[in-house]
Design an enzyme around this catalytic site. Structure first.
Site, short mmCIF file in Angstrom:
data_model
loop_
_atom_site.label_atom_id
_atom_site.label_comp_id
_atom_site.label_asym_id
_atom_site.label_seq_id
_atom_site.Cartn_x
_atom_site.Cartn_y
_atom_site.Cartn_z
CG ASP A 1 -2.62 -0.31 -2.79
OD1 ASP A 1 -2.49 0.80 -2.23
OD2 ASP A 1 -3.38 -1.19 -2.35
CG ASP B 1 -2.55 4.08 -1.51
OD1 ASP B 1 -3.26 4.02 -2.53
OD2 ASP B 1 -2.49 3.18 -0.66
CE LYS C 1 -7.74 1.56 1.67
NZ LYS C 1 -7.64 1.16 3.07
CG ASP D 1 -6.02 0.98 -1.38
OD1 ASP D 1 -5.10 1.80 -1.26
OD2 ASP D 1 -6.11 -0.07 -0.71
NE ARG D 2 -4.25 4.04 3.06
CZ ARG D 2 -3.73 4.13 4.26
NH1 ARG D 2 -3.09 5.24 4.62
NH2 ARG D 2 -3.83 3.16 5.13
CB SER E 1 -0.96 -0.04 1.18
OG SER E 1 -1.89 1.00 1.10
CG HIS E 2 0.06 3.66 3.22
ND1 HIS E 2 -0.88 2.65 3.27
CD2 HIS E 2 0.51 3.82 4.47
CE1 HIS E 2 -1.00 2.24 4.51
NE2 HIS E 2 -0.17 2.94 5.27
C1 G1P Z 1 -4.64 1.36 8.33
C2 G1P Z 1 -5.85 2.26 8.39
C3 G1P Z 1 -7.09 1.48 8.03
C4 G1P Z 1 -6.91 0.84 6.65
C5 G1P Z 1 -5.63 0.01 6.63
C6 G1P Z 1 -5.34 -0.52 5.24
O1 G1P Z 1 -4.80 0.29 9.24
O2 G1P Z 1 -5.99 2.85 9.66
O3 G1P Z 1 -8.20 2.33 8.04
O4 G1P Z 1 -7.99 0.02 6.33
O5 G1P Z 1 -4.53 0.82 7.03
O6 G1P Z 1 -5.15 0.51 4.31
P1 G1P Z 1 -4.16 0.32 10.71
O7 G1P Z 1 -2.68 0.50 10.54
O8 G1P Z 1 -4.76 1.47 11.43
O9 G1P Z 1 -4.54 -1.01 11.29
ZN ZN Z 2 -3.34 1.31 -0.38
#
Ligand code: G1P
Ligand code: ZN
Length: 545
Positions: A281, A279, A378, A283-284, A114-115
């Protein structure tokens, strides 16, 4: 087709978290068969895979293509009928979700952290998505994990690497491998949901301008094709558009700290009408107006309140959902519209059942995630197109749209304070300490507030009745405010404590405060209750969003 059966020994740490198996890239590189073990564990838990379709792609980070070649050989050896693979190994998470649904695949593997930053020193991850296009729920990931603890062999087809650069079809044994354009199916879906003709004519006239920051990650090709080529946004509207294995050395998390280039543009002279970023991938999303930041919680509420202005949602919403820590701004919209609003634990997978059951149309999280029933993830670019459609349809600025919303529903001041990489034991101790105090909270006065409810959030899924306890400490206050404490499930180092602060302000003359000031009393209260600063000897949070 020659298949090699390779022997291996299990690892004990392949337990997938909220977003699949996410580890330091080094863990994948330095431990023999680390990837193979996890992939074979997944395949072993999918008894019906013979002849089925599997979608494969990733966010383009370091190790993406190499891992993909291994997974392709394993998928062929394990008997999948068709592999749909994004060209150059790329697929955004929402595009992968769409492909799984559209081509009725058994599932998909998305390579991404992800990010999180990429590269040999960064992170890598593997996510498995199921038939509905959504992330594998715990019932699956637990069996993958159990399998990973006992695995002794994996299967590999003896075949050459597949040319991921060229579109086309290859056949190995009983498997057809299709290298597909990662963008076109997704772009078609977007054209179906949003008013592309209207957006195109307004963008071409120059009356509305957009800047999209792809942060050198997967959304570059998607944004170039859709925003610049199809919708006619001027060249250069998409910045940092070329995906790079190390995301240009950056941190592809769309927030005010990391999306620097975009923030400079949107807070500088000649700022475009709409600024947005996604981000690693895809999705954000982060949405900005001229010198204006839209909190993700507000964004969800505004989209819900204005959905009827967009073709794909013209008939209204069945219901909405938000993760528990997300602000309750959307609850007010749901109440006004007389539609249900569900509160789920953090993580997208909990929305899946509600979406599949047709109980909700829109959902979102405070962590820059917004989406709808069009996929089961998302979707960053979708949210950007939704906002673009709203700006074009209303001919109002982003700031005006949000301020009007506050005038109508009141403002939920909101912020999240993160204490990252805390000692894991300290993280647990802070949560235990809060949990221990829960029974004493109700009715207690804290400054000008009184506690109306305090619990450790426990979710009962309204569709299948499953129960998920321990999802974060919730302290509801009167006058309307809230504190939430939880530990991150996605961090790869120590423990990350997240403190979520929210205060409702109905008075329109008080809608222009700085959020940190508006929340200052709650910030002090949170420290009084959990003591993280004192216990960790830190001056304050590492990240404020
Ligand atoms: C974090 C975000 C959550 C999101 C997840 C995946 O998880 O807070 O909303 O779904 O990344 O992108 P966390 O690190 O808080 O468990
Ligand atoms: Zn992501």
């Amino acid at each position: 087709m020659d298949i090699e059966i390779c022997t291996t020994t299990p690892y004990t740490d392949q337990k997938p978290g909220t977003s699949g198996l996410r580890k330091k890239t080094k863990v994948f590189l330095d431990n023999p068969n680390y990837l193979e073990n996890f992939i074979q564990s997944i395949f072993d838990c999918l008894p019906e895979k013979q002849g089925k379709t599997l979608v494969l792609g990733g966010d383009g980070r370091f190790y993406n293509r190499q891992a993909l070649q291994t997974i392709i050989k394993m998928a062929v050896a394990n008997g999948f009928g068709t592999l749909l693979i994004g060209q150059n190994g790329l697929l955004s998470t929402p595009a992968a979700s769409h492909l799984i649904r559209k081509y009725k695949a058994l599932g998909g593997i998305i390579l991404s952290a992800s990010h999180n930053p990429a590269g040999p020193e960064g992170d890598f991850g593997v996510k498995y998505n199921i038939q509905n296009g959504g992330p594998a729920p715990e019932s699956y990931t637990n069996t993958f994990y159990q399998r990973s603890l006992t695995i002794t062999e994996y299967k590999l087809a003896k075949m050459p690497d597949v040319d991921l650069k060229r579109l086309g079809e290859h056949r190995f044994g009983h498997t057809t491998i299709r290298i597909i354009d990662p963008v076109s199916d997704y772009a078609q879906l977007m054209a179906h949901l949003f008013d592309f003709d209207r957006i195109r004519s307004v963008l071409r006239s120059g009356a509305v301008r957009i800047c999209f920051d792809a942060m050198h990650a997967v959304t570059g090709p998607y944004a170039i094709r859709i925003l610049e080529e199809e919708l006619g946004a001027g060249p250069g509207s998409v910045i940092n558009a070329a995906p790079q294995e190390d995301f240009g050395g950056g941190h592809p998390d769309p927030n005010l700290t990391y999306a620097k280039a975009l923030v400079e543009k949107m807070y500088g002279p000649h700022a475009p009408t709409l600024g947005a970023a996604s981000d690693g991938d895809g999705d954000r999303n982060m949405i900005l107006g001229q010198r204006f930041f839209v909190t993700p919680s507000d964004s969800l509420a505004v989209l819900a309140a204005n959905a009827h202005r967009v073709p794909g949602y013209r008939d209204g919403l069945r219901g909405v959902a938000r993760s528990m820590p997300t602000s309750r701004a959307v609850d007010r919209v749901a109440e006004a519209f007389g539609i249900p609003c569900y509160e789920t634990p953090t993580g997208w997978k909990f929305f899946g059942n509600l979406l599949d059951a047709g109980k909700i149309t829109l959902c979102g999280e405070e962590s820059f995630g917004t989406g709808s029933d069009h996929v089961r993830e998302k979707d960053g670019l979708w949210a950007v197109l939704f906002w673009l459609n709203l700006v074009v349809a209303t001919r109002q600025s982003v700031a005006t749209i949000v301020r009007d919303h506050w005038r109508r529903f009141g403002r939920h001041y909101y912020s999240r304070h993160d204490y990252e990489a805390l000692d894991a034991a300290l993280g647990r101790e802070i949560m235990e300490h809060l949990r221990g105090q829960l029974p004493t909270f109700p009715g207690q006065s804290l400054g000008r507030y009184t506690v109306s409810l305090a619990d450790d959030f426990c979710y009962t899924d309204p569709v299948d009745g499953s129960i998920t306890p321990g999802q974060g400490i919730r302290i509801l206050l009167e006058p309307e405010a809230r504190l939430v404490f939880r530990l991150s499930g996605t961090g790869t180092q120590g423990a990350t404590l997240r403190i979520y602060l929210e205060r409702y302000e109905p008075d329109p003359t008080r809608h222009d405060l700085d959020p940190q000031e508006a929340l200052s009393e709650l910030i002090a209260l949170a420290e009084f209750l959990c003591g993280v600063k004192a216990k960790s000897a830190r001056p304050g949070p590492d990240v404020i969003t």
